[in-house]
Design an enzyme around this catalytic site. Structure first.
Site, PDB file in Angstrom:
ATOM      1  N   GLY A 183       0.815  -1.213   0.000  1.00  0.00           N
ATOM      2  CA  GLY A 183       0.000   0.000   0.000  1.00  0.00           C
ATOM      3  C   GLY A 183       0.850   1.265   0.000  1.00  0.00           C
ATOM      4  N   HIS A 242       7.274  -8.515   3.102  1.00  0.00           N
ATOM      5  CA  HIS A 242       7.420  -7.185   2.504  1.00  0.00           C
ATOM      6  C   HIS A 242       8.469  -7.163   1.373  1.00  0.00           C
ATOM      7  CE1 HIS A 242       4.958  -6.098   5.792  1.00  0.00           C
ATOM      8  NE2 HIS A 242       5.878  -5.762   6.665  1.00  0.00           N
ATOM      9  N   ARG A 344      17.440  -0.563  -4.988  1.00  0.00           N
ATOM     10  CA  ARG A 344      18.565  -0.043  -5.777  1.00  0.00           C
ATOM     11  C   ARG A 344      18.827  -0.975  -6.946  1.00  0.00           C
ATOM     12  NH1 ARG A 344      22.351   3.721  -3.774  1.00  0.00           N
ATOM     13  NH2 ARG A 344      21.283   4.831  -2.106  1.00  0.00           N
ATOM     14  N   TYR A 381      15.524   8.432  -8.108  1.00  0.00           N
ATOM     15  CA  TYR A 381      16.595   9.134  -8.811  1.00  0.00           C
ATOM     16  C   TYR A 381      17.504   8.159  -9.536  1.00  0.00           C
ATOM     17  CZ  TYR A 381      19.333   8.386  -4.480  1.00  0.00           C
ATOM     18  OH  TYR A 381      19.971   7.850  -3.389  1.00  0.00           O
ATOM     19  N   LYS A 383      21.339   7.729 -11.039  1.00  0.00           N
ATOM     20  CA  LYS A 383      22.695   8.267 -11.005  1.00  0.00           C
ATOM     21  C   LYS A 383      23.319   8.107 -12.386  1.00  0.00           C
ATOM     22  CE  LYS A 383      24.168   6.597  -6.717  1.00  0.00           C
ATOM     23  NZ  LYS A 383      25.137   6.338  -5.793  1.00  0.00           N
TER      24      LYS A 383
HETATM   25  C1  BG6 Z   1       5.814  -4.652  10.172  1.00  0.00           C
HETATM   26  C2  BG6 Z   1       6.821  -5.415  10.996  1.00  0.00           C
HETATM   27  O1  BG6 Z   1       5.194  -5.514   9.264  1.00  0.00           O
HETATM   28  O2  BG6 Z   1       6.475  -3.624   9.459  1.00  0.00           O
HETATM   29  C3  BG6 Z   1       7.556  -4.470  11.931  1.00  0.00           C
HETATM   30  O3  BG6 Z   1       6.144  -6.393  11.753  1.00  0.00           O
HETATM   31  C4  BG6 Z   1       8.147  -3.313  11.176  1.00  0.00           C
HETATM   32  O4  BG6 Z   1       8.577  -5.174  12.624  1.00  0.00           O
HETATM   33  C5  BG6 Z   1       7.085  -2.660  10.299  1.00  0.00           C
HETATM   34  O5  BG6 Z   1       8.625  -2.371  12.118  1.00  0.00           O
HETATM   35  C6  BG6 Z   1       7.676  -1.584   9.405  1.00  0.00           C
HETATM   36  O6  BG6 Z   1       6.674  -0.905   8.735  1.00  0.00           O
HETATM   37  P1  BG6 Z   1       6.898   0.583   8.231  1.00  0.00           P
HETATM   38  O7  BG6 Z   1       5.692   0.872   7.413  1.00  0.00           O
HETATM   39  O8  BG6 Z   1       7.011   1.431   9.445  1.00  0.00           O
HETATM   40  O9  BG6 Z   1       8.168   0.557   7.442  1.00  0.00           O
END
Ligand code: BG6
Length: 487
Positions: A183, A242, A344, A381, A383
């Protein structure tokens, strides 16, 4: 919306995520007029609390991005009037029956009542809560959608078990698996950048790209959250979800359309083309004390002698024609020197470079690099090598620079949770994880996670506030890569 109401229920309403992210995001959407006129919000948790106390609790978390303070305070007031609280346990039906009665009372005048449940609760009550919510409090007249937050299990088997459990109460269509990184503005922009710019798309392959780095760095430790964290570690907490999601979006082929199923099918394909992560391609670390800054093991919620990793660097490879041989390096850590997240992309050196003699011997210093800064200070950006203006011929690296703050006349960007909650209201699943995606993601990391546990691999210690263990540099060097520097 003319004939329907919307009830949003947050299970785990007194928890951290609800207070920091969910209610502020709901308020922002409400303030922007993006929710149906007939909307109400319900908090549900074990703690006993009146509606008034609940409203007081969340009132402090509501903020306005938009200028008019007066309008904002007014909206906060009407928002809070639409907030209700129901205490109850997760593993018994009674609380959910009462919740249902109260929701029905608010929805009474509308022929269709749609309901969203946000499960912001610990994994051990996940299934009970879903079952009870589905049995006792789903909508009889409209749709019911359920948002689930990670952890989606700890490995392939437990994730499968969880999926089966959820499947007993909900259809796949009803489940929205959230990964809030999807998101974020710059992540949503990733596919736009690539697929709508003819200057990038032709370069997006092993012919031109030498390596790709996805970096997540936080400058704070677990600080009291160690109880949860210790059962998972940074690989499960950040990398397997993530960072891997970012990688999938980065590397997937162009989808047939922008339709959710088409996008997610491409992501699954590229995830399934990745090599299972091997123990030789991983470095794990754990932060130790530095001056007044505590060690991970000083967190009172962390078990004594824990080997859980608070840092990991991983090299991944994609076995397909586009990416064969290109190292994708993912790195995530807590208690490092800065908080930032970046992608990167380092391009290949120019063959037969006419200007090599003007650039010095360090080729890496002159590599073209595309940096996508996810946070903070969002930016993209590139380089490039450029002549230093003036007499003579000297080359230096300059930037083609898009800084979001100065380029767009927007204040703060919407929080990821705002975008994702709005998508749930609109039934848009593009940014949510499909069951087969999750399975593919776990398949890549489960053998490694089991090996780390079985072999009791001791993490390399790094001082709180540092750049992480040196091992991460050796891992990158093994593939001829230098980590890009935050600058
Ligand atoms: C969460 C993790 O999913 O993402 C956390 O469980 C982490 O450990 C967080 O701190 C980071 O999210 P953001 O959006 O602050 O980068």
């Amino acid at each position: 919306w003319a004939h329907s109401s919307l009830s949003v229920v947050v299970l785990g309403a007194s928890g951290d995520l609800a207070k920091k992210k969910i209610f502020p995001a709901l308020f922002a959407l409400y303030y922007e007029g993006l929710l149906p006129p007939n909307v109400q919000f319900f908090g549900y948790a074990r703690t006993k609390m009146t509606d008034v106390a609940f409203r007081e609790m969340i009132a402090g978390t509501l903020t306005c991005r938009v200028n008019s303070r007066e309008r904002c305070l007014e909206a906060q007031e009407t928002f809070l009037q639409r907030c209700f609280y129901q205490a109850g346990s997760y593993d018994q039906q009674q609380g959910f029956i009462s919740l249902n009665t109260r929701m029905s009372g608010q929805e009474a005048s509308m022929p269709r009542a749609n309901r969203i449940f946000f499960l912001s609760i610990p994994p051990n009550v996940f299934l009970d809560a879903t079952g009870n919510a589905a049995d006792c409090a789903s909508s009889r007249t409209g749709w019911t959608r359920v948002i689930v937050e990670k952890p989606f299990g700890r490995d392939s088997d437990s994730s499968k078990e969880l999926a089966e459990g959820l499947g007993r109460h909900l259809s796949e269509e009803q489940i929205y698996r959230i990964d809030h990184y999807l998101g974020k503005e710059l992540i949503e922009n990733l596919t736009v950048l690539r697929f709508s710019n003819s200057v990038f798309e032709p370069l997006w392959s092993r012919q031109h790209i030498r390596n790709v780095q996805v970096i997540f760095s936080e400058n704070f430790g677990t600080e009291g959250r160690g109880g949860y964290f210790d059962r998972y570690g940074i690989i499960r907490d950040v990398i397997q979800n993530h960072l891997l999601q970012i990688l999938a979006l980065f590397a997937m082929e162009q989808p047939v359309s922008l339709d959710a199923e088409d996008i997610r099918s491409e992501k699954v394909k590229v995830l399934r083309s990745m090599k299972v992560v091997s123990a030789e391609d991983v470095v794990v670390g754990q932060y130790r004390a530095k001056g007044n800054l505590p060690a991970y093991l000083d967190d009172s919620t962390v078990p004594v002698g824990s080997l859980t990793e608070t840092f990991a660097a991983v090299a991944m490879f994609i076995d397909n024609a586009r990416w064969d041989g290109v190292p994708f390096l993912l790195k995530a850590g807590k208690a490092l020197h800065k908080r930032y997240a970046e992608i990167r992309v380092q391009f290949r050196h120019v063959p037969g470079n006419l200007y090599r003699s003007k650039q010095g011997s360090n080729l890496d210093a002159h590599t073209n690099e595309l940096v996508i800064r996810i946070q903070p200070k969002e930016a993209i950006y590139l380089k490039i090598n450029n002549k230093v203006p003036g007499l003579g011929l000297r080359l230096d690296t300059s930037r083609l620079d898009l800084q979001y703050q100065s380029a767009f006349a927007s204040n703060d960007l919407p929080d990821a949770y705002e975008r994702l909650l709005l998508d749930v209201v609109n039934g848009d699943k593009r940014l949510f994880i499909r069951a087969d995606e999750l399975e593919a993601a776990w398949n890549l990391y489960t053998p490694l996670l089991h090996a780390l546990e079985k072999n009791k691999v001791a993490p390399e210690l790094y001082p709180y506030g540092s750049r992480g263990p040196v091992g991460a540099h050796y891992l990158a060097a093994k593939y001829g890569v230098r980590w890009g520097d935050l600058n």
